[in-house]
Write a protein that holds these residues in place. Structure first.
Motif, PDB file in Angstrom:
ATOM      1  N   GLU A 146       0.839  -0.921   0.343  1.00  0.00           N
ATOM      2  CA  GLU A 146       0.398  -0.433   0.069  1.00  0.00           C
ATOM      3  C   GLU A 146       0.206   1.080   0.103  1.00  0.00           C
ATOM      4  N   ARG A 147       1.413   1.162   0.294  1.00  0.00           N
ATOM      5  CA  ARG A 147       2.824   2.400   0.779  1.00  0.00           C
ATOM      6  C   ARG A 147       3.486   2.472  -0.323  1.00  0.00           C
ATOM      7  N   THR A 148       3.865   2.107  -1.274  1.00  0.00           N
ATOM      8  CA  THR A 148       4.234   1.571  -2.444  1.00  0.00           C
ATOM      9  C   THR A 148       3.025   3.029  -3.469  1.00  0.00           C
ATOM     10  N   TYR A 149       2.078   2.182  -3.466  1.00  0.00           N
ATOM     11  CA  TYR A 149       1.705   2.516  -4.451  1.00  0.00           C
ATOM     12  C   TYR A 149       0.786   3.752  -4.231  1.00  0.00           C
ATOM     13  N   ILE A 150       0.517   4.579  -2.731  1.00  0.00           N
ATOM     14  CA  ILE A 150       0.671   5.871  -2.866  1.00  0.00           C
ATOM     15  C   ILE A 150       1.814   6.646  -2.908  1.00  0.00           C
ATOM     16  N   LEU A 151       3.112   5.674  -2.644  1.00  0.00           N
ATOM     17  CA  LEU A 151       4.151   6.717  -3.350  1.00  0.00           C
ATOM     18  C   LEU A 151       3.734   7.221  -5.367  1.00  0.00           C
ATOM     19  N   MET A 152       3.995   6.114  -5.272  1.00  0.00           N
ATOM     20  CA  MET A 152       3.630   6.031  -7.195  1.00  0.00           C
ATOM     21  C   MET A 152       2.229   7.154  -7.267  1.00  0.00           C
ATOM     22  N   PHE A 153       1.271   7.134  -6.350  1.00  0.00           N
ATOM     23  CA  PHE A 153       0.775   8.057  -6.681  1.00  0.00           C
ATOM     24  C   PHE A 153       0.696   9.745  -7.193  1.00  0.00           C
ATOM     25  N   TRP A 154       1.561   9.961  -5.840  1.00  0.00           N
ATOM     26  CA  TRP A 154       1.278  10.741  -5.481  1.00  0.00           C
ATOM     27  C   TRP A 154       3.221  11.396  -6.334  1.00  0.00           C
ATOM     28  N   GLY A 155       3.426  10.599  -6.731  1.00  0.00           N
ATOM     29  CA  GLY A 155       4.779  10.697  -7.586  1.00  0.00           C
ATOM     30  C   GLY A 155       4.121  11.078  -9.372  1.00  0.00           C
ATOM     31  N   TYR A 156       2.782  10.115  -9.335  1.00  0.00           N
ATOM     32  CA  TYR A 156       2.219  10.784 -10.251  1.00  0.00           C
ATOM     33  C   TYR A 156       1.257  12.156 -10.029  1.00  0.00           C
ATOM     34  N   MET A 157       0.958  12.069  -9.376  1.00  0.00           N
ATOM     35  CA  MET A 157       0.156  13.787  -9.144  1.00  0.00           C
ATOM     36  C   MET A 157       1.441  14.664  -9.307  1.00  0.00           C
ATOM     37  N   LEU A 158       2.280  15.005  -8.950  1.00  0.00           N
ATOM     38  CA  LEU A 158       3.567  15.742  -8.733  1.00  0.00           C
ATOM     39  C   LEU A 158       3.456  16.298  -9.817  1.00  0.00           C
ATOM     40  N   ILE A 159       4.328  15.076 -11.129  1.00  0.00           N
ATOM     41  CA  ILE A 159       4.717  15.278 -12.356  1.00  0.00           C
ATOM     42  C   ILE A 159       3.004  15.995 -13.428  1.00  0.00           C
ATOM     43  N   SER A 160       2.279  15.047 -12.752  1.00  0.00           N
ATOM     44  CA  SER A 160       0.819  15.722 -13.850  1.00  0.00           C
ATOM     45  C   SER A 160       0.223  17.138 -13.706  1.00  0.00           C
ATOM     46  N   PHE A 161       0.432  17.712 -12.095  1.00  0.00           N
ATOM     47  CA  PHE A 161       0.286  18.942 -12.370  1.00  0.00           C
ATOM     48  C   PHE A 161       0.999  19.625 -12.084  1.00  0.00           C
ATOM     49  N   THR A 162       2.431  19.176 -12.103  1.00  0.00           N
ATOM     50  CA  THR A 162       3.233  20.219 -13.110  1.00  0.00           C
ATOM     51  C   THR A 162       3.686  20.405 -14.525  1.00  0.00           C
ATOM     52  N   GLY A 163       3.486  19.570 -15.105  1.00  0.00           N
ATOM     53  CA  GLY A 163       2.966  19.152 -16.480  1.00  0.00           C
ATOM     54  C   GLY A 163       1.821  19.944 -16.575  1.00  0.00           C
ATOM     55  N   PHE A 164       0.911  20.146 -16.230  1.00  0.00           N
ATOM     56  CA  PHE A 164      -0.006  20.952 -16.573  1.00  0.00           C
ATOM     57  C   PHE A 164       0.011  21.949 -16.157  1.00  0.00           C
ATOM     58  N   THR A 165       0.723  22.316 -15.013  1.00  0.00           N
ATOM     59  CA  THR A 165       0.241  23.603 -14.800  1.00  0.00           C
ATOM     60  C   THR A 165       1.805  24.921 -15.953  1.00  0.00           C
ATOM     61  N   TYR A 166       2.982  23.821 -16.300  1.00  0.00           N
ATOM     62  CA  TYR A 166       4.212  24.534 -17.389  1.00  0.00           C
ATOM     63  C   TYR A 166       3.099  24.336 -18.509  1.00  0.00           C
ATOM     64  N   TRP A 167       2.648  24.305 -18.852  1.00  0.00           N
ATOM     65  CA  TRP A 167       1.625  23.932 -19.590  1.00  0.00           C
ATOM     66  C   TRP A 167       0.576  25.073 -20.303  1.00  0.00           C
ATOM     67  N   SER A 168      -0.366  24.720 -18.997  1.00  0.00           N
ATOM     68  CA  SER A 168      -0.964  26.159 -19.441  1.00  0.00           C
ATOM     69  C   SER A 168      -0.665  27.946 -19.089  1.00  0.00           C
ATOM     70  N   PHE A 169       1.114  27.674 -18.462  1.00  0.00           N
ATOM     71  CA  PHE A 169       1.095  28.608 -18.338  1.00  0.00           C
ATOM     72  C   PHE A 169       2.370  29.627 -19.627  1.00  0.00           C
ATOM     73  N   PHE A 170       3.367  28.819 -19.768  1.00  0.00           N
ATOM     74  CA  PHE A 170       4.270  28.812 -20.703  1.00  0.00           C
ATOM     75  C   PHE A 170       3.398  28.297 -22.156  1.00  0.00           C
ATOM     76  N   ARG A 171       2.907  27.833 -22.124  1.00  0.00           N
ATOM     77  CA  ARG A 171       2.600  26.385 -23.750  1.00  0.00           C
ATOM     78  C   ARG A 171       0.905  27.308 -24.586  1.00  0.00           C
ATOM     79  N   MET A 172       0.587  27.431 -23.737  1.00  0.00           N
ATOM     80  CA  MET A 172      -0.958  28.330 -24.283  1.00  0.00           C
ATOM     81  C   MET A 172      -1.234  29.863 -24.525  1.00  0.00           C
ATOM     82  N   GLU A 173      -1.561  29.807 -25.607  1.00  0.00           N
ATOM     83  CA  GLU A 173      -1.612  31.155 -26.311  1.00  0.00           C
ATOM     84  C   GLU A 173      -3.225  31.993 -25.442  1.00  0.00           C
ATOM     85  N   LEU A 174      -2.502  33.706 -25.440  1.00  0.00           N
ATOM     86  CA  LEU A 174      -4.070  33.752 -24.864  1.00  0.00           C
ATOM     87  C   LEU A 174      -5.188  33.544 -25.627  1.00  0.00           C
TER      88      LEU A 174
END
Length: 76
Positions: free
Chosen positions: A48-76
């Motif tokens: 269960e600990r491994t699953y939780i750590l992997m989910f936190w890693g997934y969320m960190l990567i996905s939120f970082t990617g979403f924030t990067y894309w919406s801030f730097f790559r999207m046009e206004l």
């Protein structure tokens, strides 16, 4: 906890199919990849600990990617 990864796989499959129906192919491919990953992880029977750590890693990567894309790559 492993069942939740299979549930996540189901929902990402549903989102991927809706994206494919809406002619958003890159988004659909990303969600199909996530579906395969979640279903594979759901059948690995890790601790269960491994699953939780992997989910936190997934969320960190996905939120970082979403924030990067919406801030730097999207046009206004």
């Amino acid at each position: 906890m492993a069942r939740m990864y299979r549930v996540l796989g189901f929902w990402t499959l549903a989102i991927g199919l809706m994206a494919l129906a809406g002619d958003m192919v890159p988004m659909a491919l990303i969600f199909f990849f996530q579906t395969a990953l979640f279903v594979l992880l759901g059948y690995m029977n890790l601790s269960e600990r491994t699953y939780i750590l992997m989910f936190w890693g997934y969320m960190l990567i996905s939120f970082t990617g979403f924030t990067y894309w919406s801030f730097f790559r999207m046009e206004l």
